[in-house]
Every structure is written in structure tokens, then in C-alpha cells.
Design an enzyme around this catalytic site. Structure first.
Site, PDB file in Angstrom:
ATOM      1  N   ILE A  16      -9.289   2.101  -4.842  1.00 52.15           N
ATOM      2  CA  ILE A  16     -10.625   2.018  -4.459  1.00 52.15           C
ATOM      3  C   ILE A  16     -11.047   2.235  -2.658  1.00 52.15           C
ATOM      4  CG2 ILE A  16     -11.068  -0.730  -2.761  1.00 52.15           C
ATOM      5  CD1 ILE A  16      -9.969  -1.779  -4.255  1.00 52.15           C
ATOM      6  N   TYR A 167       4.600  -9.378   0.171  1.00 57.42           N
ATOM      7  CA  TYR A 167       2.510  -8.892   0.252  1.00 57.42           C
ATOM      8  C   TYR A 167       1.990 -10.197   0.811  1.00 57.42           C
ATOM      9  CZ  TYR A 167      -1.089  -7.001  -1.590  1.00 57.42           C
ATOM     10  OH  TYR A 167      -2.877  -6.916  -2.073  1.00 57.42           O
ATOM     11  N   LYS A 171      -0.356  -9.183   4.372  1.00 59.31           N
ATOM     12  CA  LYS A 171      -2.285  -9.585   4.323  1.00 59.31           C
ATOM     13  C   LYS A 171      -2.803 -10.271   4.970  1.00 59.31           C
ATOM     14  CE  LYS A 171      -3.133  -5.715   1.454  1.00 59.31           C
ATOM     15  NZ  LYS A 171      -3.389  -5.031   1.876  1.00 59.31           N
ATOM     16  N   THR A 205      -6.567  -0.504 -11.189  1.00 61.40           N
ATOM     17  CA  THR A 205      -6.241   1.136 -10.420  1.00 61.40           C
ATOM     18  C   THR A 205      -4.434   1.248 -10.611  1.00 61.40           C
ATOM     19  OG1 THR A 205      -5.737  -0.278  -8.005  1.00 61.40           O
ATOM     20  CG2 THR A 205      -7.530   0.307  -8.406  1.00 61.40           C
TER      21      THR A 205
HETATM   22  N1  LIG Z   1      -6.247  -3.473  -6.885  1.00 61.80           N
HETATM   23  C1  LIG Z   1      -5.968  -4.953  -6.606  1.00 61.80           C
HETATM   24  O1  LIG Z   1      -6.031  -5.570  -7.480  1.00 61.80           O
HETATM   25  C2  LIG Z   1      -6.171  -5.514  -5.328  1.00 61.80           C
HETATM   26  C3  LIG Z   1      -6.408  -6.574  -4.790  1.00 61.80           C
HETATM   27  C4  LIG Z   1      -6.817  -7.050  -3.436  1.00 61.80           C
HETATM   28  C5  LIG Z   1      -5.985  -5.933  -2.357  1.00 61.80           C
HETATM   29  N2  LIG Z   1      -6.143  -4.667  -2.730  1.00 61.80           N
HETATM   30  C6  LIG Z   1      -5.372  -4.015  -1.754  1.00 61.80           C
HETATM   31  O2  LIG Z   1      -6.194  -2.900  -1.843  1.00 61.80           O
HETATM   32  C7  LIG Z   1      -6.052  -1.754  -1.244  1.00 61.80           C
HETATM   33  C8  LIG Z   1      -6.142  -0.293  -2.023  1.00 61.80           C
HETATM   34  O3  LIG Z   1      -5.678  -0.357  -3.198  1.00 61.80           O
HETATM   35  P1  LIG Z   1      -5.645   0.209  -5.081  1.00 61.80           P
HETATM   36  O4  LIG Z   1      -5.948  -1.581  -5.697  1.00 61.80           O
HETATM   37  O5  LIG Z   1      -6.442   0.385  -4.841  1.00 61.80           O
HETATM   38  O6  LIG Z   1      -4.405   0.369  -4.784  1.00 61.80           O
HETATM   39  P2  LIG Z   1      -3.766   1.879  -5.107  1.00 61.80           P
HETATM   40  O7  LIG Z   1      -4.343   2.534  -7.185  1.00 61.80           O
HETATM   41  O8  LIG Z   1      -2.246   1.906  -6.261  1.00 61.80           O
HETATM   42  O9  LIG Z   1      -4.030   2.826  -4.073  1.00 61.80           O
HETATM   43  C9  LIG Z   1      -3.141   2.714  -2.997  1.00 61.80           C
HETATM   44  C10 LIG Z   1      -3.582   3.629  -2.448  1.00 61.80           C
HETATM   45  O10 LIG Z   1      -2.584   3.592  -0.886  1.00 61.80           O
HETATM   46  C11 LIG Z   1      -1.973   4.733  -0.726  1.00 61.80           C
HETATM   47  N3  LIG Z   1      -0.400   4.395  -0.898  1.00 61.80           N
HETATM   48  C12 LIG Z   1       0.785   3.447  -0.995  1.00 61.80           C
HETATM   49  N4  LIG Z   1       2.182   3.262  -0.213  1.00 61.80           N
HETATM   50  C13 LIG Z   1       1.475   4.696   0.516  1.00 61.80           C
HETATM   51  C14 LIG Z   1       1.589   4.977   1.915  1.00 61.80           C
HETATM   52  N5  LIG Z   1       3.762   4.587   1.963  1.00 61.80           N
HETATM   53  N6  LIG Z   1       2.146   6.122   2.505  1.00 61.80           N
HETATM   54  C15 LIG Z   1       0.220   6.485   2.517  1.00 61.80           C
HETATM   55  N7  LIG Z   1      -0.087   6.031   1.780  1.00 61.80           N
HETATM   56  C16 LIG Z   1      -0.178   4.912   0.732  1.00 61.80           C
HETATM   57  C17 LIG Z   1      -1.716   5.273  -2.188  1.00 61.80           C
HETATM   58  O11 LIG Z   1      -1.506   6.691  -2.280  1.00 61.80           O
HETATM   59  P3  LIG Z   1      -0.465   7.390  -3.113  1.00 61.80           P
HETATM   60  O12 LIG Z   1      -1.353   8.120  -4.125  1.00 61.80           O
HETATM   61  O13 LIG Z   1       0.446   8.299  -2.861  1.00 61.80           O
HETATM   62  O14 LIG Z   1       0.481   6.158  -3.853  1.00 61.80           O
HETATM   63  C18 LIG Z   1      -3.073   5.134  -2.860  1.00 61.80           C
HETATM   64  O15 LIG Z   1      -3.646   6.841  -2.443  1.00 61.80           O
HETATM   65  C19 LIG Z   1      -5.026  -1.935  -0.957  1.00 61.80           C
HETATM   66  O16 LIG Z   1      -4.279  -2.314   0.588  1.00 61.80           O
HETATM   67  C20 LIG Z   1      -4.177  -3.123  -1.924  1.00 61.80           C
HETATM   68  O17 LIG Z   1      -3.186  -3.837  -0.886  1.00 61.80           O
HETATM   69  C21 LIG Z   1      -5.650  -4.966  -3.928  1.00 61.80           C
END
Ligand SMILES: NC(=O)c1ccc[n+]([C@@H]2O[C@H](COP(=O)([O-])OP(=O)(O)OC[C@H]3O[C@@H](n4cnc5c(N)ncnc54)[C@H](OP(=O)(O)O)[C@@H]3O)[C@@H](O)[C@H]2O)c1
Length: 287
Positions: A16, A167, A171, A205
Site C-alpha cells: 500500500i 496486532y 492498531k 500485499t
Molecule cells: N494488507 C492488508 O490487508 C492490511 C489491512 C489492514 C491494515 N494494513 C496495514 O497497512 C499498512 C501497510 O501494509 P501492507 O499491506 O502494504 O504490507 P506490506 O506489503 O508488508 O508492506 C509493509 C511495509 O512496511 C515496511 N516495514 C515493515 N516492518 C518494518 C520495519 N521494522 N522497519 C521498516 N519498515 C518496515 C515493509 O518494509 P520491507 O519491504 O522492508 O518489508 C513494507 O514496506 C500496515 O500498517 C498494515 O498493518 C494492511
């Protein structure tokens, strides 16, 4: 809207965060992305420039699990740029089935999903306050409704750790901290900086992919994945909060699908909100 507004997005190397960065670069924002891996982040930075035709895209590196690294991330940002219009605290995710602590002694889920946005925001508030339309966007999750079960005597779940509860709690607390900050900013005379939270939807993702939640949850996750939103669809509410004139004076709210929604009230009280805020402050004082 001002063409040269500056946005800083954490966790923008994929998912995202990256979709948000690409869309904002296309709209001619100055985009600063954050990642924890230098090579990967530099590659994504070049890709965003190519896809958007905007060369005002830059990056900063740091592991957001570690508060000392977050301090360096903020310091680098402040040294390079004089102001910040939009801070998107997007990095986050679910951890594994066994409880782990960072080298600074913090439970990893709460560290990256709650303490990291808390500290980064606090350190960047000075540059945000210089904006005439500052916006802080905290990416939360509907997991705060589905999975949160806080123990206010044990916020880092030393006793009954479960990755989904950890988690959901983080949140939920992120929403409370955002409400708290929104009120504080108004009280302190900084009505030019708004802070809101959102749930992006269930998005395909890397989220949860490497989390190892245990057999059944891993299986259910894979089964549901084909029905998830694309990262671009998942970015829509963030983009709305970052760019729309409609939300310019809205602060302290939780959004889903570009609409204000009432966050779960199940564990809410003013006292609990203050307790979580004080916990974050105290945690920062210990590093
Ligand atoms: N996907 C869903 O269904 C969903 C639903 C509700 C909320 N969310 C929230 O949306 C946000 C984005 O998630 P996403 O779905 O896009 O997941 P994602 O593809 O796993 O992306 C997460 C991002 O955060 C970075 N990250 C994770 N841990 C980190 C750390 N310790 N230090 C620095 N960077 C870190 C990752 O870096 P790397 O590339 O290095 O791993 C990646 O760029 C998150 O806050 C998640 O909780 C997602």
C-alpha cells in the site's frame, strides 16, 4: 492544491505504501519514501521516478523496530528538508506466532505499529507545524475491532501473547493516540496540523505472508487472498486523506472507504486513552 507539497511515507518499498507513493508522485508531490533495506528502497525510488515522470522522489533508510533508528530517520529528514506537509505512518504488520522483543526490549508488534509512529510523529511535529495544511495519516486496521483484547496491566503481552491480539491492540492504540494528538494540537494552537487514521481494507500485499501465524491462520489467509483489494485500491483512502480539500479541517477521526466511521468503543475510556499515551511517552524516555 500547492504543487510542491512534500509527503513522507514509511514502509513505501512495497504494498500500500508504494502504491500511495506512486500515485502522489504522479500528482507532482515531492515524495520522500522510507524503507529499511537500502538497495531495495533505492530501486523502488528509481521505479517511482520512472513510473511518475517526477524526479522529486527521494528516500531515507531505517529499521522502525528500533527507536534509535527512528531518531536517525527523523534527523535525516529534518537535515534535508525544511518542512513537511503530509506524514503517512504506513509501515507496520503482523508478527509471528512466538513473542519477540527488539534489542531495545520492546515487543515487536507494538514497536513497529504503535511506538514507531508515535516517536516519528513527535520528532517531525516541528517541521509539520510549518505547513499551512499539515496532515498526519496513521494506517490502522479493522483488526482493532476484530482482534484487540488489551490487558492494561500488560500492554506488551508478556503473559498471554498472541500475534493477532498484539496486532489488533497496537492498531486500536494507534487510533487512540491519534485522537489524543488531534486534541492536543488544537489545544496548543496548531489547528493547521490534522491527524487521522484509516483501515485500508483487506489488501493483497506482503502483509502476513512471512508472519507464520500457525497452520490454520496461514491456510485461511491463502484461501482469502484472491478476494483482496489490489495495493492501488488499498491506497485510495490514504490518498483521499492526503489530498482532498474535503478533509482539510477534519482531525482525530477514523476512516474506511473514504468515510468517517466510529472506531470500536469496546475498550475505550478517556482514562485508557491517557494510559496508552503515557505508556508511549515513558517507553521513549527509557531509550
Ligand atoms: N494488507 C492488508 O490487508 C492490511 C489491512 C489492514 C491494515 N494494513 C496495514 O497497512 C499498512 C501497510 O501494509 P501492507 O499491506 O502494504 O504490507 P506490506 O506489503 O508488508 O508492506 C509493509 C511495509 O512496511 C515496511 N516495514 C515493515 N516492518 C518494518 C520495519 N521494522 N522497519 C521498516 N519498515 C518496515 C515493509 O518494509 P520491507 O519491504 O522492508 O518489508 C513494507 O514496506 C500496515 O500498517 C498494515 O498493518 C494492511
Amino acid at each position: 492544491m500547492n504543487k510542491q507539497r512534500t509527503v513522507f511515507i514509511t514502509g513505501a518499498t512495497g504494498g500500500i505504501g508504494k502504491a500511495t507513493a506512486v500515485a502522489l508522485a504522479k500528482q507532482n508531490y515531492r515524495v520522500v519514501i522510507h524503507g529499511r533495506n537500502k538497495e531495495k528502497t533505492a530501486t523502488v525510488c528509481e521505479e517511482i521516478k520512472r513510473l511518475s515522470g517526477n524526479d522529486k522522489v527521494d528516500f531515507i533508510i531505517g529499521d522502525l523496530l528500533l527507536m534509535n533508528e527512528i531518531k536517525k530517520v527523523a534527523q535525516t529528514y529534518i537535515e534535508r528538508y525544511d518542512r513537511l506537509d503530509i506524514l503517512i505512518n504506513n509501515a507496520g504488520g503482523i508478527m509471528s506466532k512466538d513473542r519477540k522483543e527488539t534489542t531495545e526490549g520492546m515487543e515487536t508488534t507494538i514497536a513497529v505499529n504503535l511506538l514507531a509512529p508515535f516517536l516519528l510523529t513527535e520528532l517531525l511535529l516541528g517541521v509539520l507545524k510549518k505547513s499551512d495544511d499539515g496532515r498526519i495519516i496513521n494506517v490502522s486496521s479493522n483488526s482493532h475491532q476484530l482482534n484487540a483484547k488489551p490487558d492494561f496491566d500488560d500492554l506488551e503481552l508478556k503473559n498471554n501473547y498472541n500475534p493477532l491480539t498484539a496486532y489488533g491492540n497496537a492498531k486500536l492504540f494507534l487510533i487512540w493516540n491519534s485522537q489524543h494528538l488531534a486534541e492536543k494540537l488544537i489545544q496548543d494552537g496548531y489547528g493547521n496540523v490534522a491527524v487521522n487514521t484509516l483501515h485500508p481494507g483487506a489488501v493483497a500485499t506482503n502483509f502476513g505472508i512471512n508472519s507464520n501465524l500457525g497452520g490454520l491462520l496461514n491456510f485461511l489467509g491463502k484461501l482469502a487472498r484472491p478476494f483482496f483489494k489490489t495495493p492501488e485500491q488499498g491506497a485510495t483512502t490514504i490518498l483521499y486523506l492526503a489530498t482532498s480539500e474535503d478533509v482539510k479541517s477534519i482531525s482525530g477521526k477514523y476512516f474506511e472507504n473514504k468515510k468517517i466511521k466510529t472506531a470500536s468503543q469496546k475498550y475505550y475510556s478517556k482514562k485508557n486513552e491517557q494510559l496508552v499515551w503515557d505508556y508511549c511517552k515513558n517507553r521513549m524516555n527509557k531509550i
